[in-house]
Scaffold this active site. Structure first.
Site, PDB file in Angstrom:
ATOM      1  CD  GLU A 154      -6.185   0.526  -3.255  1.00 15.65           C
ATOM      2  OE1 GLU A 154      -7.361   0.310  -2.935  1.00 15.65           O
ATOM      3  OE2 GLU A 154      -5.382   1.110  -2.505  1.00 15.65           O
TER       4      GLU A 154
ATOM      5  CG  ASP B 230      -0.426   3.376   5.312  1.00 14.10           C
ATOM      6  OD1 ASP B 230      -1.492   3.757   4.796  1.00 14.10           O
ATOM      7  OD2 ASP B 230       0.503   4.156   5.596  1.00 14.10           O
TER       8      ASP B 230
ATOM      9  CG  ASP C 181      -1.857   1.190   1.250  1.00 12.93           C
ATOM     10  OD1 ASP C 181      -2.625   1.342   0.282  1.00 12.93           O
ATOM     11  OD2 ASP C 181      -1.824   1.976   2.221  1.00 12.93           O
TER      12      ASP C 181
ATOM     13  CB  CYS D  30     -12.261  -5.257   9.329  1.00 11.19           C
ATOM     14  SG  CYS D  30     -11.520  -6.212  10.685  1.00 11.19           S
TER      15      CYS D  30
END
Length: 241
Positions: A134, A213, A50, A185
């Site tokens: 991502e 993160d 991330d 989560c």
């Protein structure tokens, strides 16, 4: 004196010389080389990563990569060169030289960032067999944090990472930018719709406290690995993050 960083491989087919706006010359060689099998040693390691502001990359395996802020570190040099430029008479040769000097400061900063990105990309390509990222949505980040996002150069790094991974025989895979990696989560799968970009830590209704993160990296890894069919990587039980 030979100043080449490495030998030219293969048969040279074309040579192109280009000059940039600063007058520096670059020679580009197009070479024909044999197609060689990649003998990369499989590491057995895969991870989700991330992008962040304090930590350039946070990985699902718990490791981190911090990137220098080259523009911020070079601001004094930029200000000095800018003051010299503003003091020169418009249209004069001295003003032209001062403008070139300022441009060279910016070019040096860009080169430092690019060099760091290449070295980091090569290191990650050799460390991981599969790296999941991502698809970046930079506009909200730029609205909040402005120049810092540009200084880190996320998009430039991704453009460098892909060919480096190809050379090393590893795979870089992107998940959809709208996947709720930060808001989900990683312990129970619940999506926190109220989470804001400024929230760095948050508690899920299941009781798990998340570092934003690290939680996102775990979710990116699971989503990416699942989409490639690398096994059952769905959340199962509480995970300490």
């Amino acid at each position: 004196m030979d100043s080449t960083s490495r030998e030219i491989e293969g048969a040279v087919k074309t040579v192109t010389i280009k000059r940039d706006p600063l007058g520096d010359l670059y020679v580009f060689f197009s070479c024909e080389i044999e197609d060689r099998p990649n003998h990369r040693v499989v590491s057995g390691e895969s991870a989700g990563a991330d992008f962040g502001l304090k930590t350039f990359l946070t990985f699902s395996d718990g490791s981190e990569e911090v990137s220098p802020l080259f523009y911020r570190e070079g601001r004094k040099a930029i200000r000095r060169a800018g003051k010299k430029l503003s003091s020169k008479q418009k249209g004069s040769n001295n003003r032209r030289k001062a403008r070139m000097a300022l441009a060279r400061v910016h070019k040096r900063i860009a080169n430092q960032r690019r060099d760091h990105h290449f070295k980091l990309a090569r290191r990650l390509a050799l460390r991981y067999d599969h790296l999941f990222l991502e698809d970046l949505n930079l506009k909200p980040m730029q609205r909040l944090w402005g120049k810092k996002v540009g200084d880190l150069g996320f998009s430039e790094f991704v453009r460098i990472l892909h060919p480096q991974a190809g050379k090393a025989g590893s795979v870089v895979h992107h998940i959809d930018r709208w996947f709720p990696s930060s808001r989900m989560c990683s312990a129970c799968g619940t999506v926190n719709e109220a989470l804001d970009l400024k929230d760095r830590r948050w508690r899920c209704a299941c009781g798990t406290v998340h570092d934003r993160d690290r939680n996102a990296a775990l979710n990116i890894f699971r989503e990416g690995a699942s989409s490639l069919g690398l096994g059952d990587v769905r959340p199962s039980g509480a995970i300490a993050v």
